[in-house]
Scaffold this motif. Structure first.
Motif, PDB file in Angstrom:
ATOM      1  N   PRO A  32      83.873   0.236  39.260  1.00 24.40           N
ATOM      2  CA  PRO A  32      82.998   0.562  38.458  1.00 24.40           C
ATOM      3  C   PRO A  32      83.521   0.254  36.878  1.00 24.40           C
ATOM      4  O   PRO A  32      84.684   0.525  36.596  1.00 24.40           O
ATOM      5  N   PRO A  33      82.472  -0.118  36.122  1.00 21.15           N
ATOM      6  CA  PRO A  33      83.182  -0.349  34.763  1.00 21.15           C
ATOM      7  C   PRO A  33      83.227   1.104  34.217  1.00 21.15           C
ATOM      8  O   PRO A  33      82.667   2.047  34.661  1.00 21.15           O
ATOM      9  N   ASP A  34      84.101   1.144  33.040  1.00 19.97           N
ATOM     10  CA  ASP A  34      84.398   2.498  32.272  1.00 19.97           C
ATOM     11  C   ASP A  34      83.236   2.629  31.115  1.00 19.97           C
ATOM     12  O   ASP A  34      83.492   2.178  30.310  1.00 19.97           O
ATOM     13  N   PHE A  35      82.226   3.186  31.727  1.00 18.52           N
ATOM     14  CA  PHE A  35      80.979   3.701  30.477  1.00 18.52           C
ATOM     15  C   PHE A  35      80.468   4.862  31.116  1.00 18.52           C
ATOM     16  O   PHE A  35      80.316   5.074  32.317  1.00 18.52           O
ATOM     17  N   ASN A  36      79.541   5.688  30.254  1.00 19.02           N
ATOM     18  CA  ASN A  36      78.762   6.646  30.715  1.00 19.02           C
ATOM     19  C   ASN A  36      77.202   6.014  31.184  1.00 19.02           C
ATOM     20  O   ASN A  36      77.223   5.040  31.360  1.00 19.02           O
ATOM     21  N   LEU A  37      76.669   7.008  31.737  1.00 16.62           N
ATOM     22  CA  LEU A  37      75.287   6.700  32.230  1.00 16.62           C
ATOM     23  C   LEU A  37      73.977   7.065  31.364  1.00 16.62           C
ATOM     24  O   LEU A  37      73.070   7.330  31.958  1.00 16.62           O
ATOM     25  N   GLU A  38      74.442   6.926  30.175  1.00 16.37           N
ATOM     26  CA  GLU A  38      73.164   7.155  29.124  1.00 16.37           C
ATOM     27  C   GLU A  38      72.693   5.988  28.761  1.00 16.37           C
ATOM     28  O   GLU A  38      73.214   4.995  28.723  1.00 16.37           O
ATOM     29  N   GLY A  39      71.587   6.327  28.168  1.00 12.16           N
ATOM     30  CA  GLY A  39      70.506   5.175  27.672  1.00 12.16           C
ATOM     31  C   GLY A  39      70.432   4.158  28.699  1.00 12.16           C
ATOM     32  O   GLY A  39      70.246   4.246  30.099  1.00 12.16           O
ATOM     33  N   HIS A  95      53.342   6.347  40.283  1.00 11.85           N
ATOM     34  CA  HIS A  95      53.451   6.889  39.218  1.00 11.85           C
ATOM     35  C   HIS A  95      54.349   8.232  39.058  1.00 11.85           C
ATOM     36  O   HIS A  95      55.336   8.405  38.382  1.00 11.85           O
ATOM     37  N   LEU A  96      53.687   9.161  40.038  1.00 10.93           N
ATOM     38  CA  LEU A  96      54.175  10.339  39.953  1.00 10.93           C
ATOM     39  C   LEU A  96      55.878  10.413  40.390  1.00 10.93           C
ATOM     40  O   LEU A  96      56.391  11.160  40.070  1.00 10.93           O
ATOM     41  N   LEU A  97      56.249   9.544  41.432  1.00  9.68           N
ATOM     42  CA  LEU A  97      57.306   9.332  41.943  1.00  9.68           C
ATOM     43  C   LEU A  97      58.454   8.961  40.746  1.00  9.68           C
ATOM     44  O   LEU A  97      59.712   9.629  40.420  1.00  9.68           O
ATOM     45  N   GLU A  98      57.820   7.993  40.007  1.00  8.58           N
ATOM     46  CA  GLU A  98      58.676   7.396  38.857  1.00  8.58           C
ATOM     47  C   GLU A  98      58.720   8.460  37.853  1.00  8.58           C
ATOM     48  O   GLU A  98      59.957   8.632  37.202  1.00  8.58           O
ATOM     49  N   ARG A  99      57.803   9.416  37.513  1.00 10.08           N
ATOM     50  CA  ARG A  99      57.870  10.344  36.603  1.00 10.08           C
ATOM     51  C   ARG A  99      59.084  11.553  37.193  1.00 10.08           C
ATOM     52  O   ARG A  99      59.695  12.037  36.364  1.00 10.08           O
ATOM     53  N   VAL A 100      59.075  11.620  38.235  1.00 10.34           N
ATOM     54  CA  VAL A 100      60.053  12.596  38.954  1.00 10.34           C
ATOM     55  C   VAL A 100      61.289  12.263  38.877  1.00 10.34           C
ATOM     56  O   VAL A 100      62.257  12.948  38.152  1.00 10.34           O
ATOM     57  N   GLN A 101      61.863  11.002  39.192  1.00  7.13           N
ATOM     58  CA  GLN A 101      63.029  10.195  38.794  1.00  7.13           C
ATOM     59  C   GLN A 101      63.331  10.113  37.395  1.00  7.13           C
ATOM     60  O   GLN A 101      64.508  10.251  37.046  1.00  7.13           O
ATOM     61  N   GLN A 102      62.386  10.024  36.611  1.00  2.00           N
ATOM     62  CA  GLN A 102      62.691   9.659  35.145  1.00  2.00           C
ATOM     63  C   GLN A 102      63.177  11.161  34.243  1.00  2.00           C
ATOM     64  O   GLN A 102      63.722  11.327  33.322  1.00  2.00           O
ATOM     65  N   SER A 103      62.757  12.286  35.197  1.00  2.00           N
ATOM     66  CA  SER A 103      62.882  13.619  34.612  1.00  2.00           C
ATOM     67  C   SER A 103      64.273  14.082  34.902  1.00  2.00           C
ATOM     68  O   SER A 103      64.613  15.178  34.456  1.00  2.00           O
ATOM     69  N   VAL A 104      65.022  13.410  35.764  1.00  2.00           N
ATOM     70  CA  VAL A 104      66.429  13.880  35.821  1.00  2.00           C
ATOM     71  C   VAL A 104      67.445  12.993  35.452  1.00  2.00           C
ATOM     72  O   VAL A 104      67.297  11.807  35.109  1.00  2.00           O
ATOM     73  N   GLY A 105      68.252  14.008  34.859  1.00  5.64           N
ATOM     74  CA  GLY A 105      69.549  13.521  34.307  1.00  5.64           C
ATOM     75  C   GLY A 105      70.856  13.962  34.910  1.00  5.64           C
ATOM     76  O   GLY A 105      70.613  14.823  35.883  1.00  5.64           O
ATOM     77  N   PHE A 106      72.247  13.419  34.613  1.00  7.19           N
ATOM     78  CA  PHE A 106      73.377  13.798  35.147  1.00  7.19           C
ATOM     79  C   PHE A 106      74.444  14.439  34.091  1.00  7.19           C
ATOM     80  O   PHE A 106      74.495  13.799  32.875  1.00  7.19           O
ATOM     81  N   SER A 107      74.713  15.393  34.211  1.00  8.74           N
ATOM     82  CA  SER A 107      75.776  15.891  33.300  1.00  8.74           C
ATOM     83  C   SER A 107      77.127  15.009  33.067  1.00  8.74           C
ATOM     84  O   SER A 107      77.278  14.425  34.078  1.00  8.74           O
ATOM     85  N   ALA A 108      77.690  15.377  32.198  1.00 10.22           N
ATOM     86  CA  ALA A 108      79.046  14.868  32.245  1.00 10.22           C
ATOM     87  C   ALA A 108      79.846  15.006  33.210  1.00 10.22           C
ATOM     88  O   ALA A 108      80.882  14.149  33.619  1.00 10.22           O
ATOM     89  N   GLU A 109      80.040  16.253  33.838  1.00  9.09           N
ATOM     90  CA  GLU A 109      80.669  16.566  35.011  1.00  9.09           C
ATOM     91  C   GLU A 109      80.421  15.914  36.246  1.00  9.09           C
ATOM     92  O   GLU A 109      81.128  15.483  37.096  1.00  9.09           O
ATOM     93  N   GLU A 110      78.925  15.639  36.388  1.00 13.21           N
ATOM     94  CA  GLU A 110      78.354  15.027  37.335  1.00 13.21           C
ATOM     95  C   GLU A 110      78.747  13.470  37.352  1.00 13.21           C
ATOM     96  O   GLU A 110      78.622  12.790  38.588  1.00 13.21           O
ATOM     97  N   ALA A 111      78.853  13.074  36.416  1.00 11.78           N
ATOM     98  CA  ALA A 111      78.961  11.363  36.125  1.00 11.78           C
ATOM     99  C   ALA A 111      80.001  10.750  36.838  1.00 11.78           C
ATOM    100  O   ALA A 111      79.361   9.618  37.755  1.00 11.78           O
ATOM    101  N   PRO A 112      80.907  11.218  37.073  1.00  6.48           N
ATOM    102  CA  PRO A 112      82.234  10.495  37.888  1.00  6.48           C
ATOM    103  C   PRO A 112      81.617  10.194  38.998  1.00  6.48           C
ATOM    104  O   PRO A 112      81.874   9.163  39.986  1.00  6.48           O
ATOM    105  N   ALA A 113      81.288  11.436  40.058  1.00  4.72           N
ATOM    106  CA  ALA A 113      80.766  11.324  41.228  1.00  4.72           C
ATOM    107  C   ALA A 113      79.557  10.427  41.458  1.00  4.72           C
ATOM    108  O   ALA A 113      79.437   9.635  42.475  1.00  4.72           O
ATOM    109  N   VAL A 114      78.907  10.477  40.481  1.00  6.81           N
ATOM    110  CA  VAL A 114      77.345   9.553  40.659  1.00  6.81           C
ATOM    111  C   VAL A 114      77.902   7.948  40.356  1.00  6.81           C
ATOM    112  O   VAL A 114      77.445   7.308  41.107  1.00  6.81           O
ATOM    113  N   VAL A 115      78.793   7.765  39.466  1.00  5.41           N
ATOM    114  CA  VAL A 115      79.180   6.298  39.462  1.00  5.41           C
ATOM    115  C   VAL A 115      80.084   5.980  40.648  1.00  5.41           C
ATOM    116  O   VAL A 115      79.758   4.752  41.081  1.00  5.41           O
TER     117      VAL A 115
END
Length: 261
Positions: free
Chosen positions: A72-79, A41-61
């Motif tokens: 990779p498809p052409d979409f953002n990592l939101e939602g 549960h704590l590990l899931e909470r830690v992971q869910q607390s993290v997001g990535f900015s628009a600048e970070e998204a290309p490298a993450v994808v």
């Protein structure tokens, strides 16, 4: 061989009765499940607390789709972006996504402590490759040792011919492994050897072991080692927090269970 199962049923019944006599929170605690669920549960909470900015998204994808075999498809990592990818890839991508979330959280919370932790752990993170020949006779061990230092035969050939351990399948070679992995007695000997040195037969349990240091690689703070150290720092604090929380929580759970009963 015929297994004696005739007394299995009464044994299981007795075990079941013992388990049923315990309150559920105590039973879960004794089986390690309460701690396992809390940690998850704590590990899931830690992971869910993290997001990535628009600048970070290309490298993450790029890291998510690395080695997938398709662009990779052409979409953002939101939602709920995972719902928009091929179902065959969702499990792999979810694991990578959670790993990247955890890695970012670890860097944010422990990144400044990594170098000092590395300095404290550097000796134990050193990697070695060594040769080992295990035999049961001290006389044979002495003979092999003399043949080695006399240059009559190679370590690999003698390991293949005489060693009774699994290392005979690798011509005596063990590793690369971190220096803290071998048996303490072997580790102590290896620390005294220079590359190429052969140590006289070492009594170890029922064996006599001849050791040769093949390679020594000093620890480096590369990406893999950095992530390992980040995880160590996190697990240290996580385990301490779980110990304290469960010590405080279990009595309350038991009280609630007793009042409900």
């Amino acid at each position: 061989m015929q297994l004696a199962c005739s007394d299995l049923e009464p044994l299981l019944r007795e075990r079941m009765q013992q388990m049923q006599a315990k309150p559920l929170p105590q039973l879960l605690h004794d089986q390690g499940l309460l701690r396992q669920w809390s940690q998850q549960h704590l590990l899931e909470r830690v992971q869910q607390s993290v997001g990535f900015s628009a600048e970070e998204a290309p490298a993450v994808v790029q890291r998510l789709w690395d080695g997938i075999g398709q662009p990779p498809p052409d979409f953002n990592l939101e939602g709920q972006w995972l719902d928009r990818v091929d179902a065959k890839l969702q499990s792999t991508l979810q694991q990578r996504w959670q790993q990247l979330q955890l890695q970012k959280w670890l860097e944010l919370n422990y990144g400044e402590d990594v170098e000092s932790h590395f300095l404290a752990r550097r000796e134990s993170l050193e990697k070695i490759v060594y040769g080992a020949i295990r035999v049961a006779s001290v006389g044979l061990a002495d003979e092999i040792y003399l043949r080695l230092i006399g240059g009559e035969e190679s370590f690999a050939a003698l390991a293949l011919q005489f060693s009774l351990g699994e290392e005979r399948y690798t011509h005596g070679l063990v590793g690369p492994i971190t220096v803290d992995k071998p048996h303490p007695s072997i580790r102590q000997v290896l620390q005294t050897l220079a590359v190429g040195d052969v140590h006289p037969p070492l009594p170890l349990n029922r064996w006599y072991v001849i050791l040769q240091l093949e390679h020594r690689e000093p620890a480096r703070l590369d990406e893999a080692t950095r992530f390992q150290l980040l995880q160590e720092l996190f697990e240290r604090d996580l385990n301490a927090q779980l110990d304290q929380t469960l010590d405080e929580l279990l009595p309350r759970l038991l009280t609630t269970t007793a009042s409900e009963g």
